[in-house]
Every structure is written in structure tokens, then in C-alpha cells.
Design a protein around this motif. Structure first.
Motif, PDB file in Angstrom:
ATOM      1  N   TYR A 137       0.835  -1.196   0.000  1.00  0.00           N
ATOM      2  CA  TYR A 137       0.000   0.000   0.000  1.00  0.00           C
ATOM      3  C   TYR A 137       0.871   1.249   0.000  1.00  0.00           C
ATOM      4  N   SER A 138       0.390   2.280  -0.657  1.00  0.00           N
ATOM      5  CA  SER A 138       0.929   3.621  -0.507  1.00  0.00           C
ATOM      6  C   SER A 138       0.221   4.284   0.672  1.00  0.00           C
ATOM      7  N   ASP A 190      -0.897   7.573   2.751  1.00  0.00           N
ATOM      8  CA  ASP A 190      -1.129   9.007   2.779  1.00  0.00           C
ATOM      9  C   ASP A 190      -0.849   9.471   4.211  1.00  0.00           C
ATOM     10  N   GLY A 240      -4.730   7.328   5.095  1.00  0.00           N
ATOM     11  CA  GLY A 240      -5.338   6.440   4.122  1.00  0.00           C
ATOM     12  C   GLY A 240      -4.337   5.498   3.479  1.00  0.00           C
ATOM     13  N   ALA A 293      -3.693   3.234   0.036  1.00  0.00           N
ATOM     14  CA  ALA A 293      -4.084   2.981  -1.346  1.00  0.00           C
ATOM     15  C   ALA A 293      -3.352   1.737  -1.827  1.00  0.00           C
ATOM     16  N   LEU A 335      -1.464  -0.685  -3.946  1.00  0.00           N
ATOM     17  CA  LEU A 335      -0.673  -0.686  -5.172  1.00  0.00           C
ATOM     18  C   LEU A 335      -0.710  -2.046  -5.846  1.00  0.00           C
ATOM     19  N   ALA A 352      -8.578  -0.160   5.884  1.00  0.00           N
ATOM     20  CA  ALA A 352      -8.561  -0.965   4.663  1.00  0.00           C
ATOM     21  C   ALA A 352      -8.863  -2.393   5.071  1.00  0.00           C
ATOM     22  N   PRO A 358      -1.620   5.205  -6.768  1.00  0.00           N
ATOM     23  CA  PRO A 358      -2.359   3.958  -6.620  1.00  0.00           C
ATOM     24  C   PRO A 358      -2.821   3.426  -7.947  1.00  0.00           C
ATOM     25  N   ARG A 359      -2.989   2.105  -7.992  1.00  0.00           N
ATOM     26  CA  ARG A 359      -3.470   1.451  -9.200  1.00  0.00           C
ATOM     27  C   ARG A 359      -4.959   1.691  -9.374  1.00  0.00           C
TER      28      ARG A 359
END
Length: 385
Positions: free
Chosen positions: A55-56, A58, A63, A65, A67, A363, A384-385
Motif C-alpha cells: 500500500y501507498s 497518505d 489512508g 491505497a 498498489l 482498509a 495507486p493502481r
């Protein structure tokens, strides 16, 4: 009394995390921690679903995101990450293997390098040596610890040493110097102590081969204070944390005191799981499975003893949550709780008082057993993807 931890962390001049404890997601006027310079912050998550998720992060909102959700051939229940070389290593608990991967920090894609035997059943934990050229693997079912060489490119070699410290070896780590290794043995109620030859990859039982704990303590994981003179171990069966004095010259742990991770009067079922110390050294965190919480303690700089400071629920909504793992960001501003039963990854902001405050974001990662946060120097924040 002379401070065990040094004057800086026992005084008001101790380095404290920037940013307040406000709920960023639900309180727009709160002041978040400033995103740290020096590269992307990524979260790595693995568990029962057999995938390694990247995950990326934030850093303003907390948050995550996604990947990439990298499929594996087994059960990657615990990971070790080398950000400097963009390498990731995973136990395969089901198949008694250790797997090595190259990481693309921009995309989150893992490319397998090679796989070797863990030299024991049920590997539950692995960690990199201080220099990054060895993996220490704790084999829970086999009651053994193995030393596996790591080439510069991440390729793994066959184990150079395998020892049998005691029943249900749950973790294997070195101290900050890399000269000594420690293996909490849940089934033997002790922490095995070794001298570690970082040239040959060999373990030699210390002159004092173990640090004993009371019967039915169940030592699980161990962390060292940033200044190195004290260590803290969480005890799974007893739901306690023990502070240890660490003698750096001899590599010996000596118990100082033990604190419960549970509030007074709690009588429900519970086991301790993960432990972490804040980068400032002023706070220690431990997770409760059953109580479903993160217990927070302040550290006495003179004695190394812990005092209860706070307790926060590890999950959102009705449980059970079962926080088997949690992790702090390298700067100590963020905490993520990994709740195995509910599959929730829940974000918290940590303020200067050390107390985690939920950010209202999460998540989902089914059957999560591990979460880790690492910063990758030289990499921009990925999309993010």
C-alpha cells in the motif's frame, strides 16, 4: 539515580513527534503531521489469504491505497523488508520455506528471487541482521532458529547454522550492535541468548544461555529501546510486558519488572501478541487479542519500568478483531493495527503524548497476520493502481 535510557529521553528536551493527535479523517481543522522527506512510505501486509499486499500511505490522512496484491504459493505470515535494497523476505509457514523477492517500490510489484528451506517446521518470524546479510528465522513448530545468508542482490543461501533453543520459538532478532541474538521461546518460558558471529553466520549459546520468566508467561516478541540499554518483551499467555536490563558487553538480559497489558479487574479471555517501542523511546505499545486493544505505556527513563498510559480499541465496530500485528511508522506519527479476525487495517495518529487516536480510516485485508511500515529513500510517492 542514573538514567538507564540517557538524559535526553527522560527530560522535556527529548525529541517528540510533530503533529497533534487530532482525527484527520473526520476533523478537517486538525493539524496532521507533515509528510516526512526522503521517499515514499509504504505499508506491507500479509496473512492467511496467501497474498502480500503493498500500500501507498497518505501520511496526512492515514489512508492506504493498494498498489499491488502479490499472490504467493504459501502462507506468508511474517515479513522482513530491506528498504535500502528494495528487498522483501517472507516466511512460508505452511511449507517451511523462506522466500526472497525484489520490490518495485513505484508499483508495489514483487518479483521472486529464490526460495530456501527454513530448516524447521512452522516458521513464524524472520528478521534481518544489523548489516542485512543474514536472516534469522524462528521455527515455531520445530522449536529451532536458523541463520540464512542473504546475498547483495537478495538471493538466499542454505542455512549456515540451526540451533534448538526451546519449545515454540516465536521470534529471532539481534540487538542493535548485531553481536548478540535472542529467541523468545513461548513453550519454554524463557528467552534464549546467543553470541552471533556475523562473519560466519553462527550462533553460540551465551555464557548465560537464557533469561527466564515465570511459568506460563509465554514470551512471544522482544524489542530493544532505541538507546539499547533496555528491552521489552510481550508475554502471550500471561498478557504482560516485561522490561529487561540489557548488558551490552555480555549480551545478557535481566528482568526488571512486569506490567499487565490488561486493565485491572478484566477477567475475559486474552493473549498478548505484538509489541513496539516509539522512536523517541518514551512509549511502549502492546496488542491484546480477546480484549481487542492496543495498550500504551510510558517508560521510566531511570528504571526502564512501564506505567499504563492509555488503551484504545484495535478495530472498528463489533468484534472479534484479534490484533495479531501492528506497526508504527518510522517517525512514530502513525500506527496501523492489523486485526486478523475482522480483516481490518485501522489507522491511528500518535501525538506528542504517545496516545493513538483513530483517524476513522481503514482498509480490508482478509486474515491479516502482519503489517509493517517502511520508508523507501529515493522513491517518489507512487500513484495507486
Amino acid at each position: 539515580m542514573i538514567s538507564l535510557l540517557g538524559a535526553a529521553c527522560g527530560s522535556t528536551t527529548c525529541n517528540q513527534p510533530a503533529g497533534g493527535p487530532g482525527e484527520i479523517a473526520s476533523a478537517p481543522d486538525a493539524t496532521p503531521a507533515t509528510t516526512a522527506a526522503g521517499g515514499s512510505l509504504l505499508a506491507f501486509v500479509s496473512g492467511k489469504e496467501g497474498k502480500i499486499r503493498v500500500y501507498s500511505v497518505d501520511e496526512r490522512s492515514g489512508g492506504l491505497a493498494l498498489l499491488q496484491a502479490n499472490a504467493t504459493d504459501g502462507l506468508p505470515s511474517f515479513l522482513a523488508v530491506d528498504p535500502a535494497r528494495a528487498l522483501l523476505f517472507a516466511v512460508d509457514e505452511d511449507n517451511a520455506l523462506i522466500r526472497s523477492f525484489e520490490l518495485d517500490a513505484e508499483s508495489g510489484v514483487l518479483t521472486p528471487i529464490n526460495t530456501v528451506s527454513a530448516q524447521g517446521d512452522g516458521p513464524a518470524h524472520l528478521s534481518l541482521s544489523t548489516a542485512g546479510n543474514w536472516l534469522l528465522v524462528a521455527n515455531y513448530e520445530g522449536g529451532s532458529v536458523s541463520v540464512i545468508p542473504v546475498a547483495r542482490n537478495g538471493a538466499l543461501g542454505n542455512a549456515t547454522d540451526t540451533e534448538s533453543p526451546g519449545a515454540r520459538a516465536h521470534m529471532a532478532i539481534t540487538d542493535q550492535s548485531g553481536a548478540y541474538a535472542f529467541v523468545p521461546c513461548l513453550g519454554a518460558d524463557m528467552i534464549a541468548q546467543y553470541a552471533f558471529d556475523s562473519i560466519q553466520g553462527l550462533l553460540e549459546p551465551n555464557a548465560v544461555p537464557s533469561a527466564g520468566l515465570p511459568a506460563n508467561s509465554g514470551p512471544r516478541h522482544l524489542v530493544f529501546h532505541p538507546q539499547g540499554a533496555v528491552a521489552f518483551g510481550i508475554n502471550e499467555t500471561a498478557s504482560t510486558i516485561t522490561s529487561f536490563r540489557f548488558e551490552r558487553a555480555s549480551g545478557r538480559l535481566t528482568p526488571i519488572a512486569t506490567a499487565s497489558t490488561l486493565p485491572e479487574g478484566y477477567s475475559g479471555r486474552n493473549t498478548g501478541a505484538e509489541i513496539a517501542v516509539h522512536p523517541t523511546g518514551r512509549f511502549v505499545y502492546g496488542s491484546n487479542r480477546g480484549r481487542d486493544s492496543i495498550a500504551v505505556f510510558s517508560v521510566d527513563a531511570s528504571s526502564g519500568k512501564l506505567s499504563p498510559l492509555a488503551e484504545v480499541p484495535s478495530g472498528r465496530g463489533d468484534g472479534p478483531h484479534n490484533p495479531r500485528s501492528f506497526a508504527l511508522s518510522p517517525d512514530g506519527h502513525l500506527l496501523y493495527a492489523a486485526n486478523q479476525s475482522s480483516g481490518q487495517l485501522v489507522a491511528f495518529r500518535i501525538g506528542a503524548d504517545g496516545k493513538p487516536v483513530p483517524l476513522g480510516v481503514e482498509a480490508q485485508a482478509p486474515g491479516v497476520t502482519y503489517v509493517g511500515l517502511f520508508r523507501f529513500p529515493g522513491h517518489r510517492q507512487p500513484a495507486p493502481r
